[in-house]
Design an enzyme around this catalytic site. Structure first.
Site, PDB file in Angstrom:
ATOM      1  N   SER A 193     -34.935 -19.241 -19.581  1.00 47.35           N
ATOM      2  CA  SER A 193     -33.638 -18.607 -19.345  1.00 47.35           C
ATOM      3  C   SER A 193     -32.771 -18.549 -20.596  1.00 47.35           C
ATOM      4  O   SER A 193     -31.828 -17.751 -20.657  1.00 47.35           O
ATOM      5  CB  SER A 193     -32.881 -19.340 -18.225  1.00 47.35           C
ATOM      6  OG  SER A 193     -32.766 -20.717 -18.511  1.00 47.35           O
ATOM      7  N   ASP A 439     -23.007 -27.047 -16.661  1.00 47.10           N
ATOM      8  CA  ASP A 439     -24.166 -26.483 -17.355  1.00 47.10           C
ATOM      9  C   ASP A 439     -23.870 -26.459 -18.849  1.00 47.10           C
ATOM     10  O   ASP A 439     -23.146 -25.589 -19.341  1.00 47.10           O
ATOM     11  CB  ASP A 439     -24.447 -25.072 -16.837  1.00 47.10           C
ATOM     12  CG  ASP A 439     -25.642 -24.411 -17.518  1.00 47.10           C
ATOM     13  OD1 ASP A 439     -26.173 -24.988 -18.487  1.00 47.10           O
ATOM     14  OD2 ASP A 439     -26.041 -23.313 -17.087  1.00 47.10           O
ATOM     15  N   HIS A 442     -26.877 -23.373 -21.043  1.00 48.60           N
ATOM     16  CA  HIS A 442     -26.720 -21.933 -21.257  1.00 48.60           C
ATOM     17  C   HIS A 442     -25.383 -21.641 -21.941  1.00 48.60           C
ATOM     18  O   HIS A 442     -24.497 -22.482 -21.976  1.00 48.60           O
ATOM     19  CB  HIS A 442     -26.836 -21.198 -19.927  1.00 48.60           C
ATOM     20  CG  HIS A 442     -28.162 -21.407 -19.257  1.00 48.60           C
ATOM     21  ND1 HIS A 442     -28.359 -22.352 -18.268  1.00 48.60           N
ATOM     22  CD2 HIS A 442     -29.365 -20.822 -19.468  1.00 48.60           C
ATOM     23  CE1 HIS A 442     -29.628 -22.326 -17.888  1.00 48.60           C
ATOM     24  NE2 HIS A 442     -30.259 -21.416 -18.598  1.00 48.60           N
TER      25      HIS A 442
END
Length: 476
Positions: A193, A439, A442
């Site tokens: 990702s 998170d 990312h």
């Protein structure tokens, strides 16, 4: 480009909290119909358009003609074609001309950094004049996962930091130059990702120059494909978090407690990487849950039949498989191969001098006052292994793009609490537990991955001269 609103530079008091120091020319992207059927699609669509114009005038003359015309059009739409493919490629793709060739030679010469300049060593400079490269709300292709402002992030300073290498300058990303280089070609990001994060960034960097209705994203299996139809080019992302086959290869359902891989099996993925002009790989974060990796036994019939093997040993086996496949299947005269190094996690604030912090939560500035690299506990054995494999390639050069140190300093630029979990925004209860839900892997967009693409752009343009003013169009 919309001129950014002026932002006030960060105060010096704030900085003291930081630590010291179109489809490809030969083979289209995989589709559910056969390759031979796809090859005939442009001709059929052209015939359909011509036939439609003739039949429309006939409809007014006879009920029988009307009935025959209806059956004829239905047959044209259904015969030998996959419905999904027809939906993805509209008739106007073949009725309207491509984008005019951009006269690159008429521009000022592109000042590229010398090969001796290390683009990975430098500093972050506040720049509220030329940044951000695009606005979040203006890039409709961004996913919710990385749309931090839309998800409620209260600050936006992370968007205004430019990477300045120590001994040279990094060229500004020019979307038209880049797309002329991409005309009739395929670029594919392969990995996890974080590579998708970079792919989204690149889509947002190029999409402003493309005409409305001539750009789209198609999601199909492991592929996310951005079509730049005027240039008959694609920017693609392919999900393969370990590069080799694993039980986590489903792009939509891969949250699995026990990740298991087959280090010597790559073909089911790699067959999709052929006939691509630019391949950009990564794999790191999915390896970091455990010191030992579950490895499926040879000739086993079930993922449950596995052994546990030290991480670095398994990583080495994967890169032996990967490099062997490249040497045997990639034509270096056509395809350029790049590998993105480690993208950091910012989960331990004590590492940048904020022992009372919680992961990357509430961080609004990069680490600025540094005199040495941060120690974020990367497994540098994996970094060194990839560098060694790239150096020892015999026939197919692999260019490493070192993003690790520059990204280490960007504790402020992650999605943090302004992202999604399982397709939904974090609830107030989840936001109240940042240690579990923030998170810090990312990146918000626009942001740090734009710089990664700026370096990729520089490396691509450094490898070749400008395109011919009138190169042949790829076959349709």
């Amino acid at each position: 480009m919309t001129k950014p609103q002026q932002q006030s530079p960060p105060s010096t008091t704030a900085t003291t909290t930081t630590s010291p120091p179109p489809p490809p020319p030969s083979t289209p992207p995989p589709a559910s119909s056969s390759s031979s059927s796809l090859a005939k699609l442009p001709l059929r669509l052209h015939s359909l358009a011509s036939s439609s114009r003739s039949l429309l005038s006939a409809l007014r003359r006879s009920p029988v003609t009307t009935l025959v015309a209806a059956f004829f059009l239905l047959a044209l739409f259904m015969y030998g074609e996959d419905v999904r493919t027809l939906a993805e490629l509209s008739i106007d793709d073949y009725l309207y001309p491509d984008a005019d060739f951009y006269n690159v030679s008429a521009l000022p010469p592109l000042l590229l950094p010398p090969p001796t300049c290390d683009l990975s060593r430098g500093r972050w400079v506040f720049d509220n004049t030329s940044l951000p490269a695009y606005r979040e709300k203006e890039c409709t292709f961004l996913t919710k996962q990385v749309s931090c402002l839309a998800n409620g992030r209260p600050d936006d300073l992370w968007q205004y930091w430019r990477w300045q290498p120590n001994n040279c300058s990094l060229p500004t990303f020019d979307a038209r130059r880049f797309m002329e280089k991409m005309r009739g070609k395929r670029m594919m990001f392969v990995g996890d990702s974080l590579n998708r994060n970079q792919w989204e960034s690149l889509v947002c960097l190029v999409q402003p120059i493309l005409s409305k209705g001539r750009k789209k994203i198609v999601k199909r299996g492991s592929f996310n494909i951005f079509y730049a139809k005027e240039y008959r080019a694609t920017l693609e992302f392919y999900w393969a978090p370990f590069l080799v086959e694993s039980n986590s290869d489903n792009p939509n359902f891969h949250h699995i407690d026990q990740r298991i891989i087959s280090p010597e099996r790559i073909e089911s993925h790699a067959n999709n990487w052929k006939d691509v002009d630019y391949l950009i790989f990564n794999t790191y974060i999915w390896w970091m849950n455990n010191e030992d990796i579950k490895v499926r036994r040879p000739n086993s019939t079930s993922w449950s039949d596995h052994d546990e093997v030290p991480r670095i040993e398994t990583y080495g086996r994967v890169f032996k498989t990967w490099s062997t496949w490249l040497e045997q299947n990639v034509d270096p005269a056509r395809t350029s191969v790049f590998f993105m190094t480690i993208s950091p996690l910012h989960n331990s604030p004590a590492q940048w001098g904020n022992p009372n912090g919680i992961k990357c939560v509430k961080e609004t500035l990069p680490v600025l006052n540094y005199t040495k690299p941060l120690d974020l506990n990367h497994d540098m054995r994996m970094y060194d292994l990839v560098a060694k494999v790239a150096k020892n390639m015999k026939n197919v050069p692999v260019s490493l793009i070192d993003i690790t140190r520059m990204s280490d300093y960007r504790k402020d630029a992650h999605t943090s609490l302004y992202s999604i979990r399982q397709g939904k925004l974090l609830t107030p209860e989840q936001k109240a537990d940042p240690q579990k839900y923030a998170d810090c892997i990312h990146w918000c967009l626009p942001g740090v991955p734009d710089v990664w693409n700026q370096i990729l752009y520089t490396r691509i343009l450094s490898k070749s001269s400008p395109p011919s003013p009138h190169p042949p169009l790829p076959p349709q």
